[in-house]
Write an enzyme that holds these catalytic residues in place. Sequence first.
Site, short mmCIF file in Angstrom:
data_model
loop_
_atom_site.label_atom_id
_atom_site.label_comp_id
_atom_site.label_asym_id
_atom_site.label_seq_id
_atom_site.Cartn_x
_atom_site.Cartn_y
_atom_site.Cartn_z
N GLU A 67 -5.22 1.49 9.99
CA GLU A 67 -3.66 0.62 8.97
C GLU A 67 -3.20 1.88 8.63
OE1 GLU A 67 -3.53 -2.66 5.42
OE2 GLU A 67 -3.98 -0.16 4.80
N TRP A 70 2.38 -2.62 -4.63
CA TRP A 70 4.13 -2.69 -4.33
C TRP A 70 4.36 -3.34 -3.47
CZ3 TRP A 70 5.35 -0.72 0.32
CH2 TRP A 70 3.99 0.05 0.32
N GLY A 97 -7.24 -3.32 2.69
CA GLY A 97 -6.40 -3.08 4.07
C GLY A 97 -6.92 -3.80 4.99
N CYS A 141 0.03 -7.10 4.19
CA CYS A 141 -1.00 -6.41 3.80
C CYS A 141 -1.62 -7.88 5.37
CB CYS A 141 -2.11 -7.11 2.63
SG CYS A 141 -1.71 -6.65 1.25
N GLN A 184 4.41 8.26 3.57
CA GLN A 184 3.86 7.25 4.27
C GLN A 184 4.43 6.54 5.36
OE1 GLN A 184 1.32 4.78 3.53
NE2 GLN A 184 1.26 3.91 5.66
N LYS A 237 -2.11 -4.33 -15.02
CA LYS A 237 -0.93 -2.39 -14.62
C LYS A 237 -0.44 -3.13 -13.09
CE LYS A 237 -2.84 1.99 -13.04
NZ LYS A 237 -1.85 1.87 -11.74
N GLU A 240 -8.95 -7.01 -2.68
CA GLU A 240 -8.62 -7.60 -1.37
C GLU A 240 -8.08 -6.37 -0.74
OE1 GLU A 240 -5.14 -7.66 1.07
OE2 GLU A 240 -4.46 -9.52 -0.39
#
Length: 466
Positions: free
Chosen positions: A367, A135, A235, A267, A314, A159, A233
């Site tokens: 991360e 996202w 963290g 990222c 988050q 997806k 691909e």
Amino acid sequence: MTVQKIISPVDGSVYAERPVATPREVSATFAAARDAQKAWAATPLDVRIAYCLKALDALLAMRAEIATELTWQMGRPIRYTPFELNGVEVRTKHMAKIAAASLAPLDSGLENGDSGAHRWISFEPVGTVFVVAPWNYPYLTTVNSVMPALMAGNVVVLKQSDQTLLVAERFQQAFDAAGLPAGVFQHIVMTHDQTAEVISSRLVDLVAFTGSVAGGEAMERAAVGKFLPINLELGGKDPAYVRPDAKLQFAIENIADGAFFNSGQCCCGIERLYVHEAVYDDFVGGFTEFTKSYVLGDPTDQATTLGPLARARQAAFVREQIDAALRAGATAHLDPKSFAADKPGTPYLAPQVLTGVNHQMSIMTEESFGPVVGIMKVRDDEEALQLMNDSRYGLTASLWTEDLDAATAIGARIETGTVFTNRCDYLDPALTWTGVKDTGRGASLSPLGFHALTRPKSWYMRKAPV
């Protein structure tokens, strides 16, 4: 009926909801993809490219609607969301430009001796590519796999994350507007369990996943024993090193952008900083002052430069990382109360700059994916190099210096997928995008991105002796 809901970080409302595909719909989607693949692979490359470019034009025509949707779906300020499609355009056009050369057979010439055999290696489509997209940059991360996969002769099922479901619909609208044959590109709304079932049932031939390390581990568990290629691909905890000869203000402004753009949800965002002791105090002071200029607030307001995180959970994770570092002795250089929109329990989180940090703290090793950066003082290049490599991740690393020879020497020893000098948080479509360690495997963009979405096939062709 099970539905997925987009909970907007802007105000906590349900922005949109979509039904989850039924088992019959899942089967039909992947069967349609497989049925369409051979005819699509037989379509000339220039025609496949033309379809992709027409779809790009259709996406660009939706820029205003897409910008508004993006802001409401994941919280990026409206002053920035229209420009994600700029990157989609640049990457698609570059991939279209290099597709023929990237997919051209590797000619190995004639065999030594008298056989006269001609030898070459072709790059064949793998079949059905299952793109599982995140996202945080939902158009950019999706285009990295979708466009080259289609150009290479694969069919694609997309997806999207449940946070940005409308992105998949926009891609579908664009390919439908381009007249793409039925079954060549489809999108589907599925749960994590359904996604795992698709992989373990081998309904696809390759998975291209961008997301968390935990998500990548789940993909691999689903694929155990299936010999299914998975491009991952995952963290990152990307470092930056500021040498004493860096142009300090330039470094401050660009590293801050690399750390805080998209509320740190990148990222390849800068999450940890190592600054040479000769310029450490000046850098920390300048970096802190520059960070104070960010405007945290309603992302639908053009004045806002820092929006909410996409999800409240988050933001809670990042707050706990910061609090844990402070309990362990770190120093915070910004007062969250000076950012009026910062509200505990919500996705609205003020940026933070921490010093007095070390690699025993989560803030420097795990991360964050939020607007926080830790800064450590280093004595020299060797100490900086040791600390940059002291990570289980490796997507990018950036060096800030006027000495490009020194940067090359340091970069050669950094365990990372990309080395930047005097730049960060950026993808160049001419370069391959890849990671090392727990950041994943595989490649996207550049000719290697095409190779990652195809399989090599060797040819040995000779006439029988007379």
